[in-house]
Design a protein around this motif. Structure first.
Motif, short mmCIF file in Angstrom:
data_model
loop_
_atom_site.label_atom_id
_atom_site.label_comp_id
_atom_site.label_asym_id
_atom_site.label_seq_id
_atom_site.Cartn_x
_atom_site.Cartn_y
_atom_site.Cartn_z
N VAL A 130 -31.64 -1.68 -33.45
CA VAL A 130 -32.08 -2.99 -34.44
C VAL A 130 -33.64 -1.76 -35.03
CG1 VAL A 130 -34.13 -4.64 -34.38
CG2 VAL A 130 -31.96 -5.17 -33.14
N ARG A 131 -34.39 -0.66 -34.13
CA ARG A 131 -35.20 -0.50 -34.55
C ARG A 131 -34.81 0.77 -35.10
NH1 ARG A 131 -36.84 1.43 -29.94
NH2 ARG A 131 -35.57 3.98 -29.93
N ALA B 294 -31.01 4.91 -25.77
CA ALA B 294 -30.92 3.62 -24.92
C ALA B 294 -31.01 4.38 -23.57
CB ALA B 294 -29.77 2.78 -25.08
N ASP C 31 -31.32 -3.40 -28.78
CA ASP C 31 -33.03 -3.11 -28.50
C ASP C 31 -33.70 -2.27 -29.95
OD1 ASP C 31 -33.58 -5.67 -28.33
OD2 ASP C 31 -34.64 -4.76 -26.40
N VAL D 1 -26.72 -6.60 -33.17
CA VAL D 1 -27.52 -6.46 -33.80
C VAL D 1 -27.97 -7.71 -34.84
CG1 VAL D 1 -29.06 -4.97 -35.69
CG2 VAL D 1 -27.50 -3.90 -33.74
N HIS E 178 -28.34 -10.92 -32.98
CA HIS E 178 -29.91 -10.84 -31.83
C HIS E 178 -31.47 -11.36 -33.21
CE1 HIS E 178 -32.92 -9.65 -29.23
NE2 HIS E 178 -33.54 -8.33 -29.99
N VAL E 179 -31.50 -10.52 -33.93
CA VAL E 179 -32.49 -10.49 -34.85
C VAL E 179 -32.05 -12.24 -35.19
CG1 VAL E 179 -33.60 -9.83 -36.94
CG2 VAL E 179 -32.60 -8.19 -35.57
N LEU F 277 -28.95 -5.49 -23.71
CA LEU F 277 -29.78 -5.36 -24.68
C LEU F 277 -31.00 -4.50 -25.28
CD1 LEU F 277 -32.02 -8.20 -25.82
CD2 LEU F 277 -33.02 -7.39 -23.68
N ARG F 278 -30.85 -3.46 -23.58
CA ARG F 278 -31.27 -2.18 -24.22
C ARG F 278 -30.91 -1.70 -25.31
NH1 ARG F 278 -31.42 -0.36 -19.71
NH2 ARG F 278 -29.88 0.85 -19.56
#
Length: 238
Positions: A20-21, A40, A17, A61, A64-65, A13-14
């Motif tokens: 995604v950023r 990460a 994230d 990604v 998740h989004v 997950l990290r």
């Protein structure tokens, strides 16, 4: 040493994230294995172990989004249904939310619009189910003059085309009225006004009956299937 499941999930997950950023801030080119690993706090081999390769990471990604976006939309639909919000107003809110998301997240929109990903993604399928639920409420209200699947396809096609057109136009040259105009054009294709059009009202009633047919418990399952088949034939023959 076997990595604990919880630790593996947290690390995954990290990493997602961070990816995604980077994607949102700087575009796809910024999502490199080295950059994601550094952000990460992991080694590059960890990404390969968890995702296979960069394509696998990008798939994660996208999923998740989209899952987060769909979850938010699902809550809106539930709230609208519980509050008995006008189905057409609920549909409009869904349209505007989708357009805003695509325009505000161009890299993610392009990632999520990949036809191959659309066919395989559970989250994207869930997103379509949210739209189907909204369209179903319009059908039950007696306002559809086309079948529910056709209405869903028309809305999706118009929405994707609208976002692509806006993204392909420099921000200062975009037609800000395009989303509303396209939405009205779609409504003109899928809605009827029973009070003004007798034929359209008859079809809307048929489509509304088709929408509630699966829930007619007074009929047996086979009878409900037969009724649905008859109604589908009437609707498709129009």
């Amino acid at each position: 040493m076997i990595e604990p499941t919880s630790s593996r999930a947290d690390t995954r997950l990290r990493i997602v994230d961070v990816a995604v950023r980077l994607l949102q801030q700087d575009g796809p080119a910024a999502v490199t294995t080295r950059g994601v690993a550094q952000g990460a706090g992991v080694q590059a081999p960890t990404i390969y172990r968890l995702f296979g390769d960069k394509d696998g990471l990008m798939e994660a990604v996208a999923e998740h989004v989209m899952a987060a976006f769909v979850a938010a939309k699902s809550e809106i639909v539930k709230a609208a249904s519980a509050a008995d919000l006008d189905p057409l107003e609920d549909l409009r809110v869904g349209w505007e939310t989708q357009i805003d998301f695509g325009v505000d997240n161009p890299a993610l929109f392009r990632l999520l619009s990949d036809p191959g990903r659309v066919m395989q993604s559970p989250a994207i399928r869930s997103g379509k189910q949210v739209l189907e639920a909204r369209v179903h409420r319009v059908a039950v209200a007696g306002r559809l003059r086309v079948s529910e699947p056709r209405a869903v396809d028309l809305i999706q096609a118009a929405g994707i085309g609208t976002i692509q057109t806006l993204l392909a136009t420099p921000p200062d040259q975009r037609d800000t009225g395009l989303p509303a105009a396209m939405y009205e054009a779609v409504l003109g294709q899928i809605l009827t006004n029973p009070s003004k059009h007798a034929a359209g009202g008859s079809m809307a009633a048929t489509i509304a009956f088709r929408a509630i047919a699966p829930g007619l418990d007074v009929l047996s399952e086979s009878e409900r299937r037969l009724l649905a088949d008859w109604l589908d034939r009437v609707i498709s023959a129009d």
